[in-house]
Write an enzyme that holds these catalytic residues in place. Structure first.
Site, PDB file in Angstrom:
ATOM      1  N   SER A   1      -9.671   1.765   2.936  1.00 53.63           N
ATOM      2  CA  SER A   1      -8.812   2.515   2.050  1.00 53.63           C
ATOM      3  C   SER A   1      -7.787   1.667   1.295  1.00 53.63           C
ATOM      4  O   SER A   1      -7.202   2.150   0.332  1.00 53.63           O
ATOM      5  CB  SER A   1      -8.076   3.585   2.863  1.00 53.63           C
TER       6      SER A   1
ATOM      7  N   LYS B   1       0.849  -1.199   0.000  1.00 55.89           N
ATOM      8  CA  LYS B   1       0.000   0.000   0.000  1.00 55.89           C
ATOM      9  C   LYS B   1       0.884   1.249   0.000  1.00 55.89           C
ATOM     10  O   LYS B   1       1.903   1.289   0.713  1.00 55.89           O
ATOM     11  CB  LYS B   1      -0.901  -0.040   1.248  1.00 55.89           C
TER      12      LYS B   1
ATOM     13  N   SER C   1      -9.751  -0.683   7.111  1.00 56.09           N
ATOM     14  CA  SER C   1      -9.219  -0.568   5.741  1.00 56.09           C
ATOM     15  C   SER C   1      -8.523  -1.798   5.185  1.00 56.09           C
ATOM     16  O   SER C   1      -8.201  -1.823   4.003  1.00 56.09           O
ATOM     17  CB  SER C   1      -8.264   0.615   5.658  1.00 56.09           C
TER      18      SER C   1
END
Ligand code: GLN
Length: 481
Positions: free
Chosen positions: A154, A79, A178
């Site tokens: 997210s 990420k 997330s």
């Protein structure tokens, strides 16, 4: 069967038996990325060229029998709020669009020691604030099961990447769901470890008392392998703890609680059905399952949306045009700061900074932030009481299946509601996992969440593996491999 569908342990066996080379797997992964990136936009950066050499080094280690780690040669996506030295870390924000990290996050250092191959940096909601990956300054990511739908957020880029098999596994970060929510929306396993077991050093902070790095994978065992590799006490993160695991039963003697407040209004029938399906299977296998009430869960979203913005307003104060990233000039230093923050941050980030600054300001602190802290303490107490009665708590991971892109962007409150089931584990610091269990009428996956007491991560993974074996989800989005 396509090799990119295989779990890590199986791939490792093929590498060891010399039936597959890490460099072959690596190029297959990039073929998949070439098939899917234009439609999904899971990644902000793909690393192929620079890592081909590393993949070949991995080939040689397996050739000479010197490969020691289960993650040697395994392609993993990261990420883009986790620092890898020499690469951009943008947090999907204009503010950091030109920021190159001068150091490795601790999790990256550990994965490098395990000889993992990185495939690229994945898209996210700006600074990890969001539930759909639509808050990225660099364009949205789409759900690999149906591109009309969001992948969740997210960590939506990480989930879409594993879903479309353009990585074998991915790292995400979870502040209020997330990792678990996008895993549920994309038919994957998402694991948020106990707070403190994985170092946050090198993870760009959103809300420090809630943030936790963890894996998004195809199987529970893959999550276990990655968790084992990245966890451990770290002197560079003052909140990291020694990973002294407690053992709780995962076999039939384990007691299971279904959280009453997460099976009521606001939760879709489909999501409830997934929980019922799992508990029926557990009961028929001899497990004791009962309803457990945790009344304060009804306040979880309100507590979270005071604490997370308050911490984010403090953490994001560092982006001032002086030290990192973007600078937009002005006539005075104040004007420069104002211009930089006005241009560098997106709408949702600004909303949170405003909310947080307000909640922390003199005169309001006790009324808002102070109260939220008290309620958080109460939540921890209620969970402690629940774990006196049961070993694992089950609930839906998300109130609904994935929603359509654009469906919730104009209504932030509705977007916030999609974290109802996941936020409590962050507030209480507990380990929590989402396991894929079913497919809805619209052919989208859904998962079930299991939580357990702090530092029982390994037992939680063992128990989750039992559910995984019983459910036999074994499905994947079509068209990418
Ligand atoms: N969706 C939640 C939020 O917007 C959680 C985000 C996260 O876990 N990083 O804050």
């Amino acid at each position: 069967m396509d090799i990119t569908n295989l779990p890590i342990r199986k791939i490792n066996t093929l590498f060891s038996k010399k039936e597959l080379k890490p460099s072959e797997l690596y190029s297959q992964i990039f073929d998949n990325a070439a098939n899917s990136e234009a439609s999904l936009h899971a990644h902000l950066t793909l690393f192929e060229d620079e890592n081909i050499k590393k993949a070949k080094e991995s080939d040689s280690r397996f050739d000479s029998g010197t490969a020691e780690s289960l993650l040697d040669g395994i392609p993993i996506a990261i990420k883009d709020n986790i620092n890898i030295k020499g690469y951009k870390t943008t947090c999907s924000s204009k503010m950091l669009s030109n920021y190159t990290s001068p150091y490795d996050a601790t999790v990256i250092k550990k994965l490098k020691e395990s000889q993992t191959l990185f495939t690229g940096k994945t898209n996210l909601d700006e600074f990890a604030m969001g539930s759909s990956t639509e808050n990225s300054a660099f364009g949205l990511t789409r759900n690999p099961w149906n591109t009309d739908f969001v992948p969740g957020g997210s960590s939506g880029g990480s989930a879409a990447s594993v879903g479309a098999r353009s990585s074998i596994a991915a790292l995400g970060s979870d502040t209020g769901g997330s990792i678990r929510q996008p895993a549920s929306f994309c038919g994957l396993v998402g694991f948020k470890p106990t707070y403190g077991t994985v170092s946050r050093y090198g993870l760009i902070a959103f809300a420090s008392s809630l943030d936790q790095i963890g894996p998004i994978t195809k199987t529970v065992d893959d999550s276990r392998i990655i968790f084992s590799a990245i966890s451990g006490d770290d002197p560079r993160d003052a909140t990291s703890i020694v990973n002294n695991q407690v053992d709780i039963p995962s076999g039939k003697s384990a007691k299971i609680g279904v959280i009453k407040e997460l099976m009521e209004d606001g939760i879709s029938d489909e999501a409830k059905n997934e929980v019922n399906k799992v508990t029926e299977i557990l009961k028929s296998n001899g497990y004791e399952v009962k309803e457990i009430s945790i009344p304060i869960i009804e306040l979880a979203i309100s507590i979270y949306y005071l604490i997370a913005p308050a911490e984010c307003s403090a953490n994001l104060a560092r982006f001032d045009g002086v030290r990192y990233g973007l600078r937009v000039d002005g006539n005075t230093s104040y004007e420069m700061m104002e211009n930089t923050r006005a241009e560098g941050f997106g709408k949702e980030v600004k909303r949170r900074i405003l909310l947080g600054t307000y909640a922390l300001s003199a005169g309001y602190y006790d009324e808002y932030y102070g109260k939220a802290l008290q309620a958080r303490k109460e939540m921890i107490d209620e969970f402690t009481k629940a774990f006196d009665e049961v070993d694992y708590l089950i609930s839906p991971t998300t109130p609904t299946q994935a929603f359509k892109a654009g469906e919730k962007t104009s209504n932030p409150l509705e977007m916030y509601m999609s974290d109802l089931c996941t936020i409590p584990a962050n507030l209480a610091g507990l380990p929590a996992i989402s396991i894929p269990t079913g497919i809805t009428n619209e052919n989208l996956p859904l998962g079930v969440q299991v939580m357990s007491r702090a530092l029982s991560d390994h037992s939680l993974l063992n128990f989750s593996e039992i559910i995984e074996k019983e459910i036999q989800f074994n499905q994947q989005p079509k068209g990418w491999v």
